[in-house]
Design an enzyme around this catalytic site. Structure first.
Site, PDB file in Angstrom:
ATOM      1  CG  PHE A 152      -1.900  -1.265   1.038  1.00 61.24           C
ATOM      2  CD1 PHE A 152      -2.858  -1.381   0.057  1.00 61.24           C
ATOM      3  CD2 PHE A 152      -1.691  -2.335   1.885  1.00 61.24           C
ATOM      4  CE1 PHE A 152      -3.635  -2.526  -0.055  1.00 61.24           C
ATOM      5  CE2 PHE A 152      -2.459  -3.484   1.786  1.00 61.24           C
ATOM      6  CZ  PHE A 152      -3.429  -3.580   0.810  1.00 61.24           C
ATOM      7  N   GLY A 153       0.248   2.431  -0.105  1.00 64.86           N
ATOM      8  CA  GLY A 153       0.962   3.679  -0.369  1.00 64.86           C
ATOM      9  C   GLY A 153       2.220   3.853   0.464  1.00 64.86           C
ATOM     10  CB  SER A 154       5.229   2.803   0.489  1.00 65.44           C
ATOM     11  OG  SER A 154       4.284   1.815   0.795  1.00 65.44           O
ATOM     12  NE  ARG A 155      10.647   9.872   1.218  1.00 61.50           N
ATOM     13  CZ  ARG A 155      10.825  11.083   1.706  1.00 61.50           C
ATOM     14  NH1 ARG A 155       9.856  11.664   2.384  1.00 61.50           N
ATOM     15  NH2 ARG A 155      11.958  11.711   1.527  1.00 61.50           N
TER      16      ARG A 155
END
Length: 191
Positions: A152-155
């Site tokens: 899921f959304g990350s960097r």
């Protein structure tokens, strides 16, 4: 109606999981000086600073933000040997915040190449619950090889010695893991 609603919700959720965990093939450029993106997403910053823990020099950090709609399989920016792997517990700041690089839970992967070294940090935020790497110490990886996944959304941050590379991307650029050239190793660079 409640059974039909349940079926629709389950179908949508299942469809999204298949979409989210997709892993399309990628072909890295043949140019040995090319450094490729380690993740799909949007370049959120290109910064320079002194890194004291791993590279111990002035570095360039390219940070890529992954939305919930990006492919979340990560790939090696350069070819080389895995010389360090570790997971670090920490906070869960939003990954578009600068402080997330330093304080959030993350995994660090150090790749020592023939010409330069790359530190890859997989960083989780409040939505992303887990980062994984599919590597072992001393393993050899090729540029563009799958190295892990952020769920899921990350960097993803990629750090290189500043003296070794020319950066080719800037904030706002869209990149594809394993394919988009984000930097080049400068001529004459050796480890």
């Amino acid at each position: 109606p409640s059974v039909l609603t349940g079926i629709i919700v389950a179908s949508v959720a299942s469809g999204y999981m298949l979409f989210f965990f997709r892993d399309p093939p990628r072909t890295p450029p043949a140019d040995p000086a090319a450094i490729v993106a380690g993740a799909d997403g949007t370049v959120m910053s290109v910064t320079e600073f002194k890194e004291n823990d791993f590279l111990k020099t002035d570095v360039v950090r390219i940070s890529i933000f992954l939305s919930l709609f990006d492919v979340h399989v990560n790939r090696a920016p350069i070819s080389g040997q895995i010389t360090f792997l570790k997971y670090y517990p920490g906070k869960r700041y939003f990954t578009f915040q600068e402080k997330s690089s330093e304080f959030n839970q993350h995994s660090s992967i150090l790749i020592a190449g023939d010409q330069t070294t790359c530190l890859v940090n997989q960083i989780v935020g409040p939505v992303a619950r887990r980062v994984v790497f599919w590597l072992s110490p001393d393993q050899q990886v090729g540029k563009g090889d799958r190295i892990g996944m952020m769920k899921f959304g990350s960097r993803l941050d990629m750090l290189f010695p500043k003296s070794d590379v020319e950066t080719l991307v800037r904030k706002g650029d869209k990149v594809r893991a394993g394919e988009t050239v984000v930097a080049r190793i400068l001529p004459g660079v050796s480890p």
